[in-house]
Design a protein around this motif. Structure first.
Motif, short mmCIF file in Angstrom:
data_model
loop_
_atom_site.label_atom_id
_atom_site.label_comp_id
_atom_site.label_asym_id
_atom_site.label_seq_id
_atom_site.Cartn_x
_atom_site.Cartn_y
_atom_site.Cartn_z
N GLY A 79 1.28 -1.31 0.15
CA GLY A 79 -0.04 0.07 0.13
C GLY A 79 1.03 1.19 -0.38
O GLY A 79 1.97 1.54 0.82
N PHE A 80 0.53 2.36 -0.56
CA PHE A 80 1.35 3.95 -0.77
C PHE A 80 -0.10 4.63 -0.36
O PHE A 80 -0.67 5.05 -1.18
CB PHE A 80 1.73 3.63 -2.15
N PHE A 82 0.67 8.71 -0.37
CA PHE A 82 1.07 10.04 -1.35
C PHE A 82 0.86 10.83 -0.16
O PHE A 82 0.03 11.71 0.13
CB PHE A 82 0.62 10.19 -2.76
N ALA A 143 -5.45 2.61 0.87
CA ALA A 143 -4.11 1.98 0.45
C ALA A 143 -4.78 0.58 1.56
O ALA A 143 -4.26 -0.76 1.54
CB ALA A 143 -3.19 2.51 1.39
#
Lengths: 342, 255, 255, 342
Positions: A79-80, A82, A143
């Motif tokens: 998962g990311f 930002f 995410a």
């Protein structure tokens, strides 16, 4: 339950800029949060994006011992989150959160996740109509929805205002408790709040790694000290402190015969001419002060005041709950066990 | 001071507006309604207008079909990109009659594909139009792709979507307005083309559905020129007026 | 998967590259060197090339002179802006031969300024070129102005510079690349224009310094077309090749 | 030595956004620094830019009693520091700093100013090659070079990393000491460090104005409390605290006959059902605690730890130098003179 390692070397060339090389390694144990701490331009975001599989690189990335270097991002199961949210503007909040679930065998329910993060009422809204804090909660839900084996977070709080930062940070601490995570930030308070271990980066390289305690109390270089908020004192500009430390060494040498004081100034490098000490370690107006200093500045912070003090040719910062008056002289004590060469 | 600056720029700007707007106004004001109506009812003119919209539409669709993938590649960057960019933009600066001659050299007699003929055919017409209008489709689509934050695509990939899915669900939908703009620009450019078409396909045979068979006509700007040479300013003005109305509709689509 | 996506886009992109690049390659490959040299030494061709560069240059300079102030106004915004924007962009979609007819209606016999004649004159040539190329000068300059952060102008104003000084010291220098690009684009567009020029000024008299007097010639794309009609593909190809070389130089200036 | 007042009403319409109205007034005495504090989107930057003369508006701006509403920015003699620096990229650092000096009879020497701000060595560099902290020092020098009668600062620290923020904040405190200034920020620590008085904005309007002490200790609304980092306690969800306060009022009424406790809950508004108290005012493990609470979370900050505590249906934050263990019960004391209805 994923152990992540990355050992990466990659050179990035942006239009019209000097090529920038990231050459860094990190290891994150299962369910630990590893904070990558460093100034802007230190390559921490590039490192994180490379771990995610966004950039070509040499070196090896492994998850649970499996080499995933050649896998595209969509196969890594990460998962990311930002810094600027990166929500899909043409989808509702719910569609954003559900975006990745169709590609996973096991996923979490969007409504439930949004409720847990306190934004259930937004599920049919479009991202451009949300506030920054709301957007980042949605991005976090997106995410988490894919049950990521590793969470990668790129300064998720940096674009938010202070009260929103604090509220979301608390939620992040809970969320990151039971997932392997790499968290990039330049904020030392955030780092200390979320980190199980810290990697400090500068100019694309790792300059120190260790527990928060290691990095905050025993910075490896003046840059790390500055970035973790510790005082760095150049002993050649602070003869009165040097004298005290030398005396200590002398007396300790006499008493225990080790010849080594707590400040390890004999490690053979010039760097040992600097010592680092955290501002909260210095005590003011101690009856038994090491030396006397002039109060140069007092800045009120939430719980305390940050006091700038001058002695010899150096200034140090310390905290005081009842701040002294600017211009007066105060006695300072430097606890020996918290002075560290760097 | 501040006012003088605004006055000066507004004056210069207004002069240009007059230079562009006045002839247009005079052109519309000086039309003879009876002649315009006569031309508007002329079946020959109908054929010309049909061809003048339909041919460019084919060219624009072709430009989009092959131009959008190229635009996507250009937006992502690849090695050898500057050469490809030059080739894409070249038709923008090639003189229009030269473009026609280039196409005859390339695809005409003795060219690369001897099996099909371009001189005076529908294939040649569409090819000439596509040659001059493809850069518009590519460049507008490319701008749309470049305006999309890379991180949206990263977010799509990391959360499980592969390249195709990312294009279908994120990049495509976000760039679709730019692609449509590119297609309409290419269409408008093809409608307005005169030089390349005059050289390659001065008049062509094509299937005209309202007649139920093939007919022969000229591309609208060529027909206007032809009318001007044979019938004079007055008569060509009436045809030009009708063609301008068609262009204006396309123009409103662009905006 | 990922590879198939790249293969698919690269294939579609390559096809377009072939469609644009192949005819150009064939065109260059099929030239007869002797004929090109003959044309390159022909004084008539010299005159045509001189006019084909010099006329467009005048048109581009005129476009910049009046277009840059207008671009500045458009970048700042004003009421009635959409109308002005439409008028600026309209020449982009007007068919080229229609543009010529519009100019004849506006400035020709019975037009707004009866005292000067445009049909077959240098004035008409430059006017036709400016009409089709001014939008490029305006739009490129406008983009350059819009790319400048408002706060740079705020910073200039608050620290003491008025509108004029701010333009001279900040806005102008930062937008100068865009203005130059706009000028070169307008120049290239005017060089390539065929339709409007063919209608307004098929051949013109102008002062030719190398002859020390006035001579008569055609705008280069018109000359190419004329050669094609009278001399065939081979001969016009040689002239087109020379004109393309001139265009390529301008093109390199644009990039 | 300039006294600035502004009373502004203006509606801004950005492309595709709802029109936004700023309707706010402020007064800044000579050499004072007025901080405009508020969340993003509260209109504080628009207010500042309007004072600078960048936007048309109705209302009046005066400097030393002279109406300057109709003056263009270049005639106002103000300095402006932008969040994103707004340095002229095509000029050297020195040329940037000297930019406005030709329009002023009296100006300061660029080299001297750059030296004072510690960036003398950069004078021939171009702005794009500088770090964020360096850029902002140059921008500060550019504004100071024209000897501005008023300094306007728009979140000058927001784009910088934490150590750079702290260093530049110290310099700003010095610079702003002897000039009239309006300083826009969303950071309460910065606000407290630089402000002589604070104006809190929300949705284009001023919701509170006063000294830092006023705003931080006696927030006018829950929003202000939240934004200044104070706890807001809904008394209807905290019956044990309400009981204690009611008892106080009772006993005070009996003893001094005023019938009013220090917590002014009789002011006739519903808002008085909320009380605000700063986290640093709450003491933990006091022998004589008011009530008992559960430790929910401990976050380490520089000098202290931020502790989240739950009792009844509310949570409050407090600071503790020696933080308690999560999950344990601790006694809390609420000093009566620091509890304020809001």
């Amino acid at each position: 339950m994923t152990r992540l390692t990355a050992d990466i070397r990659s050179t990035f060339t942006a239009d019209g800029a000097e090529p920038f090389t990231v050459d860094a390694a990190l290891e994150v144990e299962s369910n630990e949060t590893c904070v990558v701490l460093g100034p802007s331009g230190s390559g921490k975001t590039l490192l994180l994006e490379t771990i995610a599989g966004f950039h070509e690189h040499t070196g090896v990335v492994t998850a649970n011992g499996t080499d995933i270097t050649g896998q595209p991002p969509e196969e890594r199961g990460f998962g990311f989150v930002f810094q600027d949210y990166a929500l899909f503007p043409h989808m509702t909040v719910r569609e954003n959160v559900e975006y990745g679930t169709r590609y996973r065998e096991s996923s979490r329910d969007a409504a439930e996740l949004l409720a847990e993060l306190g934004v259930a009422h937004l599920s049919e809204r479009n991202p451009p109509t949300l506030s920054g804090g709301e957007k980042q909660r949605v991005a976090l839900a997106r995410a988490l929805a894919i049950r990521p084996s590793v969470m990668l977070l790129d300064e998720p709080l940096a674009a938010l205002d202070v009260p929103t930062q604090q509220a979301l940070r608390d939620d992040l601490v809970d969320v990151l408790a039971d997932v392997t995570a790499v968290y990039v930030t330049h904020n030392r308070t955030t780092a200390r709040a979320v980190a199980d271990r810290i990697v400090v980066m500068q100019d694309g390289r790792v300059v120190q790694r260790g527990t928060p305690e290691d990095v905050f109390e025993r910075p490896a270089s003046p840059m790390v000290a500055r970035f973790t908020g510790a005082n760095v004192i150049d002993l050649s500009a602070a003869p009165s402190l040097r004298r005290i430390l030398d005396d200590d060494i002398g007396s300790q040498a006499r008493s225990d015969g080790s010849g080594r004081g707590p400040v390890d100034r004999d490690s053979g490098t010039d760097a040992a001419d600097h010592v680092a000490i955290r501002p909260e370690a210095i005590t003011l107006n101690d009856a038994d002060g090491d030396l006397s200093a002039t109060v140069e500045r007092v800045v009120r912070e939430d719980a305390t005041s940050r006091v700038t003090l001058a002695f010899d040719d150096v200034t140090v910062e310390a905290f005081a709950t009842s701040p002294p008056v600017v211009g007066t002289e105060v006695a300072l004590s430097f606890p020996r066990d918290r002075l560290h060469p760097c | 001071d501040g006012t003088s600056f605004t006055v000066a720029t507004a004056t210069a700007g207004s002069l240009l507006m007059v230079a562009l707007g006045l002839p247009l106004f005079m052109f519309v004001a000086r039309q003879t309604p009876a002649l315009v109506i006569e031309k508007a009812l002329d079946p020959d003119v109908h054929r010309v207008l049909y061809l003048g919209v339909y041919g460019p539409l084919l060219a624009a669709l072709l430009s989009l079909l092959f131009g959008v993938p190229l635009a996507h590649l250009l937006a992502k960057g690849f090695s050898g990109q500057p050469l490809v960019e030059s080739l894409v933009d070249l038709p923008l600066v090639v003189p229009h009659s030269v473009a026609g001659i280039i196409i005859l050299f390339g695809f005409g007699k003795g060219g690369a594909f001897p099996q099909f003929s371009v001189l005076g055919t529908m294939v040649g017409l569409v090819l000439a139009m596509a040659f001059v209008s493809a850069p518009y489709a590519v460049n507008a689509s490319r701008e749309a792709f470049e305006a999309i934050d890379d991180r949206l695509e990263y977010a799509s990939r990391i959360h499980g979507a592969n390249n195709w899915e990312t294009f279908r669900r994120v990049t495509g939908p976000l760039a679709v307005r730019g692609m449509i703009t590119g297609g309409v620009l290419a269409w408008a450019r093809a409608v307005s083309e005169f030089g390349a078409v005059a050289v390659v396909a001065y008049s062509v045979e094509f299937f005209y559905p309202f007649a139920g068979g093939t007919v022969t006509a000229q591309h609208a700007p060529v027909f206007v020129y032809n009318t001007y040479l044979q019938g004079g300013l007055e008569e060509s003005g009436a045809v030009a007026f009708l063609l301008l109305a068609v262009s204006a509709v396309i123009f409103l689509l662009v905006r």
